[in-house]
Write a protein that holds these residues in place. Sequence first.
Motif, PDB file in Angstrom:
ATOM      1  N   ASP A  80       0.815  -1.212   0.000  1.00 43.60           N
ATOM      2  CA  ASP A  80       0.000   0.000   0.000  1.00 43.60           C
ATOM      3  C   ASP A  80       0.847   1.260   0.000  1.00 43.60           C
ATOM      4  O   ASP A  80       0.454   2.282  -0.574  1.00 43.60           O
ATOM      5  N   ILE A  81       2.009   1.182   0.648  1.00 40.08           N
ATOM      6  CA  ILE A  81       2.856   2.358   0.816  1.00 40.08           C
ATOM      7  C   ILE A  81       4.315   1.951   0.641  1.00 40.08           C
ATOM      8  O   ILE A  81       4.775   0.977   1.242  1.00 40.08           O
ATOM      9  N   LEU A  82       5.029   2.695  -0.187  1.00 36.91           N
ATOM     10  CA  LEU A  82       6.475   2.507  -0.361  1.00 36.91           C
ATOM     11  C   LEU A  82       7.172   3.783   0.054  1.00 36.91           C
ATOM     12  O   LEU A  82       6.811   4.877  -0.400  1.00 36.91           O
ATOM     13  N   ILE A 133       3.439   6.521  -2.620  1.00 34.61           N
ATOM     14  CA  ILE A 133       4.885   6.370  -2.727  1.00 34.61           C
ATOM     15  C   ILE A 133       5.524   7.658  -2.227  1.00 34.61           C
ATOM     16  O   ILE A 133       5.129   8.754  -2.634  1.00 34.61           O
ATOM     17  N   ILE A 134       6.480   7.520  -1.314  1.00 31.00           N
ATOM     18  CA  ILE A 134       7.149   8.678  -0.725  1.00 31.00           C
ATOM     19  C   ILE A 134       8.649   8.544  -0.942  1.00 31.00           C
ATOM     20  O   ILE A 134       9.251   7.546  -0.530  1.00 31.00           O
ATOM     21  N   ASN A 135       9.235   9.548  -1.580  1.00 36.03           N
ATOM     22  CA  ASN A 135      10.670   9.546  -1.861  1.00 36.03           C
ATOM     23  C   ASN A 135      11.378  10.518  -0.924  1.00 36.03           C
ATOM     24  O   ASN A 135      11.045  11.707  -0.888  1.00 36.03           O
ATOM     25  N   ILE A 136      12.350  10.010  -0.179  1.00 33.54           N
ATOM     26  CA  ILE A 136      13.100  10.858   0.741  1.00 33.54           C
ATOM     27  C   ILE A 136      14.279  11.463  -0.018  1.00 33.54           C
ATOM     28  O   ILE A 136      15.247  10.788  -0.351  1.00 33.54           O
ATOM     29  N   GLY A 172      -4.998   6.481  -9.037  1.00 34.75           N
ATOM     30  CA  GLY A 172      -5.273   6.452  -7.605  1.00 34.75           C
ATOM     31  C   GLY A 172      -4.049   6.306  -6.729  1.00 34.75           C
ATOM     32  O   GLY A 172      -4.168   5.971  -5.546  1.00 34.75           O
ATOM     33  N   ILE A 173      -2.863   6.562  -7.297  1.00 32.63           N
ATOM     34  CA  ILE A 173      -1.617   6.430  -6.528  1.00 32.63           C
ATOM     35  C   ILE A 173      -0.995   7.815  -6.385  1.00 32.63           C
ATOM     36  O   ILE A 173      -0.765   8.514  -7.379  1.00 32.63           O
ATOM     37  N   ARG A 174      -0.765   8.220  -5.149  1.00 34.04           N
ATOM     38  CA  ARG A 174      -0.141   9.517  -4.903  1.00 34.04           C
ATOM     39  C   ARG A 174       1.368   9.339  -4.700  1.00 34.04           C
ATOM     40  O   ARG A 174       1.797   8.486  -3.921  1.00 34.04           O
ATOM     41  N   VAL A 175       2.142  10.147  -5.394  1.00 30.84           N
ATOM     42  CA  VAL A 175       3.599  10.130  -5.275  1.00 30.84           C
ATOM     43  C   VAL A 175       4.038  11.496  -4.750  1.00 30.84           C
ATOM     44  O   VAL A 175       3.722  12.527  -5.350  1.00 30.84           O
ATOM     45  N   ASN A 176       4.732  11.487  -3.625  1.00 30.67           N
ATOM     46  CA  ASN A 176       5.223  12.717  -3.009  1.00 30.67           C
ATOM     47  C   ASN A 176       6.629  12.492  -2.467  1.00 30.67           C
ATOM     48  O   ASN A 176       7.160  11.378  -2.504  1.00 30.67           O
ATOM     49  N   GLY A 177       7.228  13.547  -1.964  1.00 37.15           N
ATOM     50  CA  GLY A 177       8.572  13.430  -1.416  1.00 37.15           C
ATOM     51  C   GLY A 177       8.742  14.277  -0.171  1.00 37.15           C
ATOM     52  O   GLY A 177       7.921  15.134   0.156  1.00 37.15           O
ATOM     53  N   ILE A 178       9.823  14.021   0.521  1.00 38.02           N
ATOM     54  CA  ILE A 178      10.245  14.805   1.678  1.00 38.02           C
ATOM     55  C   ILE A 178      11.690  15.204   1.451  1.00 38.02           C
ATOM     56  O   ILE A 178      12.521  14.370   1.075  1.00 38.02           O
TER      57      ILE A 178
END
Length: 251
Positions: A80-82, A133-136, A172-178
């Motif tokens: 569900d979350i990467l 999906i969250i990219n650091i 339906g997939i959100r891709v964001n970053g920090i």
Amino acid sequence: MNLELNGKAVLVTGGSKGIGKAIAYAFLDEGAKVGIMGRNIDDLKATQKEGIEIFPGNVTDARDRERVMKDFIEKFGTIDILVNNAGGSNGSAVMETSMELFEEAMHLNFLSSVDLSKKAAEVMIGNEAGGSIINISSIFGRESGGKPTYNASKAALISFTKSFSDEMIKKGIRVNGIAPGSILHETGNWKKRLEQDPDTIHAFVDEHISAGRFGTVEEVASVAVFLASEKASWVVGCTLNVDGGQSYSNF
């Protein structure tokens, strides 16, 4: 706050220490099912607790990425979350850094995240609730504050985050970053430098970090769980600075 992440299947790369470890624990506190990927089996075992599964592997190895994603899906049934957190810094000035080190940085900080994101998205497309999906990345992906190899690879990750988000939100997939600033933790470089030369590091903090202190891994982790939740349902393709005002970027 209940972020409605209970039961979600979360994979965190570089999850055995530092920011990755704090992110894994934050998701666990929200009731998620968490897997962590890392190279050092001893670090993974030291991080493991009830609710966290360990997946040994090197993100720069395509075969390891394939195996870990397969094993994760077999264990949890889906993803569900990467959180693409694994990364590092190498080299020095551009003219003193070999092309091999530039290539290593791109594989570690960028290309591994692209591959894992694609693999995760293939599964998330079939999820009724989509995925996140969250990219650091780093504030130095927006400005030249770190080593050139690091700056360039993190800049690529920020750009990819926006590009991939535009493609995936339709499914339906959100891709964001920090983009963290300078974060102090026991296994990080700032801790070592602080112990070696406290006066210089305190002066750095006073001059460069508006908040007057280093950030904590928990402060980054709190943003990660928010971005993964439906509370952030209208946040798409954004890389959020988490830096206490350190970044010079004003947009």
